[in-house]
Design an enzyme around this catalytic site. Sequence first.
Site, mmCIF file in Angstrom:
data_model
loop_
_atom_site.group_PDB
_atom_site.id
_atom_site.type_symbol
_atom_site.label_atom_id
_atom_site.label_comp_id
_atom_site.label_asym_id
_atom_site.label_seq_id
_atom_site.Cartn_x
_atom_site.Cartn_y
_atom_site.Cartn_z
ATOM 1 N N ASP A 1 42.947 22.375 -27.436
ATOM 2 C CA ASP A 1 44.098 23.258 -27.246
ATOM 3 C C ASP A 1 44.338 24.122 -28.465
ATOM 4 O O ASP A 1 44.807 23.645 -29.496
ATOM 5 C CB ASP A 1 45.350 22.412 -26.985
ATOM 6 N N GLY B 1 46.097 14.056 -22.534
ATOM 7 C CA GLY B 1 46.196 13.777 -23.960
ATOM 8 C C GLY B 1 46.758 12.392 -24.187
ATOM 9 O O GLY B 1 46.030 11.437 -24.479
ATOM 10 N N HIS C 1 38.904 18.473 -24.247
ATOM 11 C CA HIS C 1 39.830 19.605 -24.121
ATOM 12 C C HIS C 1 40.405 19.941 -25.491
ATOM 13 O O HIS C 1 41.004 19.095 -26.160
ATOM 14 C CB HIS C 1 40.940 19.208 -23.144
ATOM 15 N N MET D 1 45.422 29.166 -25.812
ATOM 16 C CA MET D 1 46.820 29.573 -25.585
ATOM 17 C C MET D 1 47.159 30.579 -26.678
ATOM 18 O O MET D 1 47.994 30.336 -27.556
ATOM 19 C CB MET D 1 47.737 28.347 -25.643
ATOM 20 N N GLY E 1 52.277 24.325 -24.685
ATOM 21 C CA GLY E 1 52.726 24.353 -26.073
ATOM 22 C C GLY E 1 52.795 22.983 -26.733
ATOM 23 O O GLY E 1 52.605 22.864 -27.935
ATOM 24 N N PHE E 2 53.038 21.956 -25.930
ATOM 25 C CA PHE E 2 53.224 20.626 -26.509
ATOM 26 C C PHE E 2 52.621 19.548 -25.614
ATOM 27 O O PHE E 2 52.659 19.666 -24.384
ATOM 28 C CB PHE E 2 54.720 20.329 -26.706
ATOM 29 N N GLY E 3 52.116 18.489 -26.250
ATOM 30 C CA GLY E 3 51.657 17.320 -25.506
ATOM 31 C C GLY E 3 52.843 16.414 -25.205
ATOM 32 O O GLY E 3 53.949 16.632 -25.712
ATOM 33 N N GLY E 4 52.613 15.439 -24.360
ATOM 34 C CA GLY E 4 53.615 14.404 -24.121
ATOM 35 C C GLY E 4 54.814 14.814 -23.282
ATOM 36 O O GLY E 4 55.841 14.137 -23.295
ATOM 37 N N MET F 1 48.654 24.778 -15.174
ATOM 38 C CA MET F 1 49.520 24.071 -16.126
ATOM 39 C C MET F 1 50.596 23.317 -15.349
ATOM 40 O O MET F 1 51.337 23.922 -14.573
ATOM 41 C CB MET F 1 50.183 25.058 -17.087
ATOM 42 N N SER G 1 42.566 15.538 -24.026
ATOM 43 C CA SER G 1 43.092 16.590 -24.886
ATOM 44 C C SER G 1 43.263 16.086 -26.314
ATOM 45 O O SER G 1 44.084 15.211 -26.596
ATOM 46 C CB SER G 1 44.436 17.097 -24.359
ATOM 47 N N ASP H 1 46.570 20.327 -16.261
ATOM 48 C CA ASP H 1 46.859 20.042 -17.666
ATOM 49 C C ASP H 1 48.360 19.886 -17.877
ATOM 50 O O ASP H 1 49.129 20.818 -17.636
ATOM 51 C CB ASP H 1 46.311 21.223 -18.495
ATOM 52 N N GLY H 2 48.744 18.685 -18.336
ATOM 53 C CA GLY H 2 50.142 18.439 -18.695
ATOM 54 C C GLY H 2 50.745 17.286 -17.906
ATOM 55 O O GLY H 2 50.877 17.364 -16.695
ATOM 56 N N GLY H 3 51.047 16.210 -18.623
ATOM 57 C CA GLY H 3 51.696 15.066 -17.978
ATOM 58 C C GLY H 3 50.812 14.319 -16.985
ATOM 59 O O GLY H 3 51.310 13.656 -16.081
ATOM 60 N N HIS I 1 40.821 25.591 -24.504
ATOM 61 C CA HIS I 1 41.982 26.179 -23.835
ATOM 62 C C HIS I 1 42.678 27.102 -24.828
ATOM 63 O O HIS I 1 43.370 26.652 -25.738
ATOM 64 C CB HIS I 1 42.911 25.032 -23.375
ATOM 65 N N MET J 1 46.457 27.074 -30.117
ATOM 66 C CA MET J 1 47.758 27.753 -29.959
ATOM 67 C C MET J 1 48.018 28.653 -31.156
ATOM 68 O O MET J 1 47.739 28.265 -32.286
ATOM 69 C CB MET J 1 48.880 26.714 -29.881
HETATM 70 C C1 DX5 Z 1 49.854 21.555 -23.487
HETATM 71 C C2 DX5 Z 1 48.371 21.394 -23.640
HETATM 72 C C3 DX5 Z 1 47.868 20.125 -23.077
HETATM 73 C C4 DX5 Z 1 48.448 18.872 -23.695
HETATM 74 C C5 DX5 Z 1 48.462 17.803 -22.647
HETATM 75 O O1 DX5 Z 1 50.212 22.837 -23.870
HETATM 76 O O2 DX5 Z 1 47.688 22.456 -23.000
HETATM 77 O O3 DX5 Z 1 46.449 20.077 -23.056
HETATM 78 O O4 DX5 Z 1 47.736 18.425 -24.817
HETATM 79 O O5 DX5 Z 1 49.070 16.668 -23.166
HETATM 80 P P1 DX5 Z 1 49.602 15.477 -22.257
HETATM 81 O O6 DX5 Z 1 48.433 14.972 -21.461
HETATM 82 O O7 DX5 Z 1 50.089 14.481 -23.256
HETATM 83 O O8 DX5 Z 1 50.675 16.025 -21.380
HETATM 84 ZN ZN ZN Z 2 45.467 22.377 -22.614
#
Ligand code: DX5
Ligand code: ZN
Length: 225
Positions: free
Chosen positions: A45, A207, A43, A78, A152-155, A147, A18, A185-187, A76, A47
């Site tokens: 993202d 990501g 990927h 969003m 909305g956010f990475g990490g 999901m 990502s 996707d996510g974590g 993706h 938003m």
């Molecule tokens: C979150 C995004 C993800 C995000 C994943 O809304 O859709 O793609 O970048 O980030 P990580 O892998 O750091 O959780």
């Molecule tokens: Zn995503």
Amino acid sequence: MKQDLRKFSTEKILISPSLLAADFRKLGSEIDEVYRGGAELLHLDVMDGKLVPNISFGVPVIESLRPSSELLFDVHLMIDRPLFYAEKFVNAGADHLTFHVESSDDPAETIKEIHRLGVTAGMSLKPATPAEALFPYLDDLEMVLVMTVEPGFGGQSFMADQVAKIAAFKAEIARRNLNVHIEVDGGIGGKTAPQVLAAGANVLVAGTAVFRHPEGMAAGIAALR
Ligand code: DX5
Ligand code: ZN
């Protein structure tokens, strides 16, 4: 060259780093590095500050990255109104578009439009939305995106309670004998990947675990496999 998700077996593990976690000062070299590290997809993202409480990047960024990469651009969305925006993202270079069932457009119409534009279609759902919300569309999709964080956010931390949803999709896809990829996707990282793969996912979005891996992106990708 256009990449096609249908060329990949749904039995194969695919890695989709990502870009949200990349260093935005040097996106070109960052995507070269994940390509050399063995990723199949990238990927992206998008938003809009409406469907999710954050704003990222859009058409111009994807357009400027396209000529320098052979990776399958896994976009993706969003965003609200995916039906209206689909063509703009395909023209910018998207190879695949995933939109959310929580957006305001009619899903069946949106899938039809994405296919008319010559790319593959995916649907995603937020953690509170049950798997069954996508069941009416499964026959027409090339991918579902589960999901495992609030989008909305990475990490963010992986939500283990979403694993059952992955298994529910896997069972329904097998029951109907379909070729639909299951993306998560996510974590996702070395510790959580085994759980989602065991539940039936085959496309891993990551990501932080790829772009911020202490030993580099190739090591992050290898750890996921
Ligand atoms: C979150 C995004 C993800 C995000 C994943 O809304 O859709 O793609 O970048 O980030 P990580 O892998 O750091 O959780
Ligand atoms: Zn995503």
